[in-house]
Scaffold this motif. Structure first.
Motif, mmCIF file in Angstrom:
data_model
loop_
_atom_site.group_PDB
_atom_site.id
_atom_site.type_symbol
_atom_site.label_atom_id
_atom_site.label_comp_id
_atom_site.label_asym_id
_atom_site.label_seq_id
_atom_site.Cartn_x
_atom_site.Cartn_y
_atom_site.Cartn_z
ATOM 1 N N ARG A 207 0.834 -1.214 0.000
ATOM 2 C CA ARG A 207 0.000 0.000 0.000
ATOM 3 C C ARG A 207 0.863 1.257 0.000
ATOM 4 N NH1 ARG A 207 -3.851 -2.987 4.073
ATOM 5 N NH2 ARG A 207 -5.817 -2.883 2.958
ATOM 6 N N ALA A 208 1.937 1.227 0.785
ATOM 7 C CA ALA A 208 2.809 2.403 0.856
ATOM 8 C C ALA A 208 3.489 2.630 -0.499
ATOM 9 C CB ALA A 208 3.845 2.230 1.965
ATOM 10 N N LEU B 274 6.913 7.281 3.959
ATOM 11 C CA LEU B 274 6.585 7.280 2.526
ATOM 12 C C LEU B 274 7.723 7.911 1.729
ATOM 13 C CD1 LEU B 274 2.812 8.307 2.673
ATOM 14 C CD2 LEU B 274 3.756 6.027 2.214
ATOM 15 N N GLY C 253 4.187 7.233 8.596
ATOM 16 C CA GLY C 253 3.612 8.465 8.072
ATOM 17 C C GLY C 253 4.366 9.007 6.864
ATOM 18 N N TYR D 210 8.489 4.241 13.013
ATOM 19 C CA TYR D 210 7.736 3.295 13.844
ATOM 20 C C TYR D 210 8.447 1.942 13.902
ATOM 21 C CZ TYR D 210 3.809 0.980 16.029
ATOM 22 O OH TYR D 210 3.008 0.294 16.911
ATOM 23 N N GLU E 200 6.485 1.901 6.228
ATOM 24 C CA GLU E 200 5.080 1.876 5.787
ATOM 25 C C GLU E 200 4.119 2.244 6.908
ATOM 26 O OE1 GLU E 200 7.080 -0.651 6.042
ATOM 27 O OE2 GLU E 200 6.140 -2.200 7.275
ATOM 28 N N LYS E 201 4.635 2.330 8.150
ATOM 29 C CA LYS E 201 3.794 2.770 9.278
ATOM 30 C C LYS E 201 4.334 4.060 9.866
ATOM 31 C CE LYS E 201 0.841 -0.632 9.393
ATOM 32 N NZ LYS E 201 -0.596 -0.399 9.216
#
Lengths: 259, 219
Positions: free
Chosen positions: B20-21, B194, B190, B145, B187-188
């Motif tokens: 998704r990222a 990205l 923010g 993260y 990917e977590k």
């Protein structure tokens, strides 16, 4: 240095955020994904969605919401409410939630904590504890279920220890006494639980301003603070809260905005 | 022959989040365990969460170790994330000792739980120790993260790209030549995370790798 986390919480009914949320920039105040994106941009470290949909026939609405959030939001989020089995957990985690939160179901079936932690890892399993001060006793809190309606006779600190022993990776601790009053968290309960366990504790219930969050993170020894109203009603922005906490010497993530 | 960003599909829990990222910054990647797809990749990402032994076993059972090692040996752009970093080192203390791929010299050790909570979970800062294309525009000291109970160590400090402190100071991003990897989850993480994915893809398509254009069709 590991940062203390600021976590906005949304109540979701049939895939829509309930409770009036007053952001001028919002086109649709009930759209969880749009709200989540705004909070992410403002500096939220994580998000919690609490599904309060009464009928279990309507799980599809929350599944859609979780998938849509995961597509567009790139910070961790937790989904709670209506999770009663390992299969329920699996669905949420596969849809893109980072963690699931269990509360009443963990009390009814404590093995659910073990099974979930074994299957998905402790980091994915949050046990939510709703508790009230026991009248006339010092330093004693009783666990309640069903959104704080039903007393269990269980001691909150003992239950916290058991939940962690069974594999909870994090505890979300809500004081039913302070919740909704915006006069601060129950610092005594937070501290008692934080000191009794080896996993992060998220403070919930009672935030009226950044000073309450600072107290929860220092006197309450919490690792993270959760709040709903003060963010949703725009009383404080997440950035304002974080700037206040940073000023108090509490480590928080204050990122420069990227172009 | 089309060229693609390929995410190695071996049942790791965070494949979808990584996809998704990447999709957010670059358009949909190919999620595949097919050696032909890996051979055709213009950039390869190895995700991963969970335990070391499971990770290695899943990589073996999906028959992706060979294609991934060939891809890396050919000097083509590679990113490992979380267990995708740990798998690159020699050995992990987890599961009573687990041999890993040995792409980079180093070991994975358990965090001491003395006075701190394990897993190391949440946002922690990363101090860059040298310049690299994947950290372009991301200030040193930015937070990412993390979720892990074991941390990397490297034999040669020059392999580190960034360091993080959690009881010990460990390399949370590493790299050598065509290989980069992060212990944290971009990917977590923010916007900052990205940006790292988009930097990786820019680097993968940069002059550093032009000699591999069409590498997948040359055999």
């Amino acid at each position: 240095m590991l940062m203390r986390r600021i976590i906005p919480c949304f109540d979701v009914n049939n895939g829509r955020v309930v409770k009036g949320i007053s952001f001028v920039e919002l086109r649709d105040a009930g759209d969880p994904v749009e709200l989540a994106k705004i909070y992410e941009r403002e500096g939220a470290d994580e998000l919690v969605f609490l599904d309060i949909t009464a009928s279990s026939d309507d799980r599809a609405t929350v599944y859609d919401m979780v998938a849509a959030t995961a597509d567009q939001v790139f910070i961790p989020f937790t989904v709670g409410g209506g999770i009663r089995s390992v299969t329920d957990m699996k669905i949420m985690l596969e849809l893109g939630a980072e963690k699931v939160s269990i509360n009443t179901s963990a009390i009814q079936t404590p093995e659910l904590i073990n099974d979930g932690a074994y299957r998905f890892g402790s980091q994915a399993i949050v046990v939510a504890i709703d508790a009230r001060r026991v009248p006339g006793e010092h330093g004693a809190w009783e666990v309640y279920t069903h959104g704080g309606r039903n007393p269990t006779g269980m001691d909150a600190v003992e239950w916290a220890k058991e939940a962690v022993q069974r594999g909870a990776g994090e505890l979300l601790v809500t004081s039913m006494d302070t919740d909704g009053h915006q006069k601060g968290y129950d610092l005594g309960m937070l501290r008692a639980i934080s000191e009794a366990v080896t996993v992060p504790v998220i403070a919930s219930g009672g935030a009226g301003g950044p000073e309450h969050m600072a107290q929860a993170l220092t006197q309450g020894a919490a690792d993270a603070v959760l709040a709903a109203s003060i963010f949703h009603f725009g009383t404080y922005s997440i950035r304002q809260v974080k700037e206040y906490l940073a000023g108090e010497g509490i480590p928080v993530r204050l990122e420069p905005h990227h172009a | 022959m089309s060229k693609n960003v390929v995410i190695v599909d071996y049942g790791a829990g965070n494949i979808r989040s990584v996809a998704r990222a990447v999709a957010h910054v670059d358009g949909a990647p190919v999620v595949s365990a097919d050696p032909d797809d890996i051979d055709r990749a213009e950039a390869l990402i190895l995700p991963g969460v969970g335990a070391a032994a499971d990770t290695m076993e899943n990589l073996r059972s999906r028959n992706v170790i060979g294609p991934v090692m060939e891809y890396i040996a050919a000097g083509r752009p590679f990113l490992g994330v979380c267990m995708g970093l740990q798998a690159l080192l020699d050995w992990s203390e987890e599961n009573g000792g687990t041999d890993c791929l040995g792409v980079l010299p180093g070991k994975i050790l358990r965090f001491s739980s003395e006075g701190r909570k394990v897993p190391h979970m949440g946002w922690n800062t990363v101090e860059w120790t040298r310049e690299h294309a994947i950290t372009e525009g991301i200030p040193s000291g930015s937070a990412f993260y993390f979720v892990h109970s074991y941390h990397p160590t490297v034999d040669d400090p020059a392999l580190a790209l960034g360091m993080t402190e959690y009881g010990v100071t460990f390399p949370s991003a590493v790299g050598r030549d065509n290989v980069v990897a992060t212990q944290f989850h971009p990917e977590k993480s923010g916007e900052t995370g990205l940006r790292l994915y988009s930097n990786f893809l820019t680097w993968a398509r940069s002059a550093a790798f032009v000699s591999f254009a069409g590498a997948g069709t040359s055999t």
